[in-house]
Design a protein around this motif. Structure first.
Motif, PDB file in Angstrom:
ATOM      1  N   LYS A 294       0.490  -0.982   0.422  1.00  0.00           N
ATOM      2  CA  LYS A 294       0.168   0.119  -0.272  1.00  0.00           C
ATOM      3  C   LYS A 294       0.980   1.298   0.433  1.00  0.00           C
ATOM      4  O   LYS A 294       1.602   1.674   1.002  1.00  0.00           O
ATOM      5  CB  LYS A 294      -0.957  -0.654   1.413  1.00  0.00           C
ATOM      6  N   ILE A 295       0.763   2.417  -0.888  1.00  0.00           N
ATOM      7  CA  ILE A 295       1.600   3.156  -1.318  1.00  0.00           C
ATOM      8  C   ILE A 295       0.280   4.404  -0.924  1.00  0.00           C
ATOM      9  O   ILE A 295      -0.620   4.765  -0.552  1.00  0.00           O
ATOM     10  CB  ILE A 295       2.090   3.393  -2.903  1.00  0.00           C
TER      11      ILE A 295
ATOM     12  N   VAL B 290       8.164   6.077  -4.801  1.00  0.00           N
ATOM     13  CA  VAL B 290       7.964   4.432  -4.841  1.00  0.00           C
ATOM     14  C   VAL B 290       7.847   3.508  -6.011  1.00  0.00           C
ATOM     15  O   VAL B 290       8.819   3.075  -6.245  1.00  0.00           O
ATOM     16  CB  VAL B 290       6.711   3.946  -4.035  1.00  0.00           C
ATOM     17  N   TYR B 291       7.134   3.833  -7.350  1.00  0.00           N
ATOM     18  CA  TYR B 291       7.295   2.998  -8.429  1.00  0.00           C
ATOM     19  C   TYR B 291       9.031   2.798  -8.670  1.00  0.00           C
ATOM     20  O   TYR B 291      10.009   2.359  -9.072  1.00  0.00           O
ATOM     21  CB  TYR B 291       6.438   4.139  -9.757  1.00  0.00           C
TER      22      TYR B 291
ATOM     23  N   MET C  11      -0.156  -2.205  -5.133  1.00  0.00           N
ATOM     24  CA  MET C  11       0.916  -3.337  -5.876  1.00  0.00           C
ATOM     25  C   MET C  11       1.396  -4.684  -5.749  1.00  0.00           C
ATOM     26  O   MET C  11       1.220  -4.507  -4.240  1.00  0.00           O
ATOM     27  CB  MET C  11       2.766  -2.130  -5.914  1.00  0.00           C
ATOM     28  N   VAL C  12       1.641  -5.171  -6.375  1.00  0.00           N
ATOM     29  CA  VAL C  12       1.912  -7.213  -5.627  1.00  0.00           C
ATOM     30  C   VAL C  12       3.375  -6.961  -6.638  1.00  0.00           C
ATOM     31  O   VAL C  12       3.998  -6.557  -8.330  1.00  0.00           O
ATOM     32  CB  VAL C  12       1.063  -7.709  -6.594  1.00  0.00           C
TER      33      VAL C  12
ATOM     34  N   ILE D  61      11.229   3.004   1.387  1.00  0.00           N
ATOM     35  CA  ILE D  61      10.921   3.608   1.028  1.00  0.00           C
ATOM     36  C   ILE D  61      10.386   4.239   1.249  1.00  0.00           C
ATOM     37  O   ILE D  61       8.701   3.686   1.648  1.00  0.00           O
ATOM     38  CB  ILE D  61      10.568   2.610  -0.465  1.00  0.00           C
ATOM     39  N   GLU D  62      10.216   5.377   1.425  1.00  0.00           N
ATOM     40  CA  GLU D  62       9.853   6.798   1.573  1.00  0.00           C
ATOM     41  C   GLU D  62       7.954   6.622   0.785  1.00  0.00           C
ATOM     42  O   GLU D  62       8.156   6.645  -0.390  1.00  0.00           O
ATOM     43  CB  GLU D  62       9.996   7.989   1.706  1.00  0.00           C
ATOM     44  N   GLY D  63       7.078   6.754   1.993  1.00  0.00           N
ATOM     45  CA  GLY D  63       5.936   6.457   0.800  1.00  0.00           C
ATOM     46  C   GLY D  63       5.522   5.113   0.987  1.00  0.00           C
ATOM     47  O   GLY D  63       4.242   4.990   0.181  1.00  0.00           O
ATOM     48  N   VAL D  64       6.117   4.286   1.050  1.00  0.00           N
ATOM     49  CA  VAL D  64       4.791   2.218   1.202  1.00  0.00           C
ATOM     50  C   VAL D  64       4.421   2.797   2.804  1.00  0.00           C
ATOM     51  O   VAL D  64       5.052   3.204   3.505  1.00  0.00           O
ATOM     52  CB  VAL D  64       6.319   2.167   1.305  1.00  0.00           C
ATOM     53  N   ARG D  65       3.315   2.848   2.941  1.00  0.00           N
ATOM     54  CA  ARG D  65       2.403   2.760   4.207  1.00  0.00           C
ATOM     55  C   ARG D  65       2.462   1.596   4.497  1.00  0.00           C
ATOM     56  O   ARG D  65       2.603   1.585   5.715  1.00  0.00           O
ATOM     57  CB  ARG D  65       1.190   3.047   3.704  1.00  0.00           C
TER      58      ARG D  65
END
Length: 156
Positions: free
Chosen positions: A91-92, A100-101, A121-122, A140-144
């Motif tokens: 979850k982003i 993130v991508y 994303m999977v 990674i900044e932004g990965v919740r």
């Protein structure tokens, strides 16, 4: 394909050590001295040499100067063939998606998919690299949030 392969407990233990320390490619490759492997197995170098020779003759490993590779056949014996995958659901933060991508694209040896639904994303990864990849993704900044699943066995 693995019918008729009879291994001693030390040979099976040796395959497991090599697998756990292997680098997944088409094969698992271990860069470790035979002296160190013999110590881990608690056998002499001569005994280790015998086991390695037997595994090589069975087509389970390939050896060379400074490396030992487990073959696909060895992975099947260990039950760790192609279906040995981990899936990480990610979850982003919507405002950080692009960032993130880009970071995830830089992680080698994974397959990443944007998806619809309550996750963004999977990521598919070999189980042997799961912890390494999860650590990278989680930092990674932004990965919740991450949720992980492992394949147990194929159904069809």
């Amino acid at each position: 394909m693995t019918e008729g392969i009879k291994l001693t407990s030390k040979q099976l233990e040796l395959l497991k050590i090599l697998y756990n320390e292997g680098k997944p490619m088409e094969i698992y490759s271990v860069e470790k001295s035979q002296e160190r492997l013999a110590k881990e197995l608690k056998v002499t170098r001569q005994a280790l040499s015998f086991h390695l020779k037997t595994l090589r003759e069975m087509g389970l490993i390939r050896t060379g100067r400074g490396f030992i590779d487990l073959t696909k056949k060895a992975l099947e014996v260990l039950g760790n063939g192609k279906d040995n995958k981990a899936y990480i659901f990610v979850k982003i933060d919507p405002t950080k998606r692009k960032h993130v991508y880009e970071k995830i694209k830089m992680i080698e040896g994974i397959k990443a998919y944007r998806v619809t639904g309550n996750i963004d994303m999977v990521i598919e990864v070999e189980r042997a690299r799961f912890e390494e990849v999860l650590d990278k993704i989680s930092s990674i900044e932004g990965v919740r949030e991450t949720i992980s699943h492992f394949v147990i066995e194929p159904v069809a």
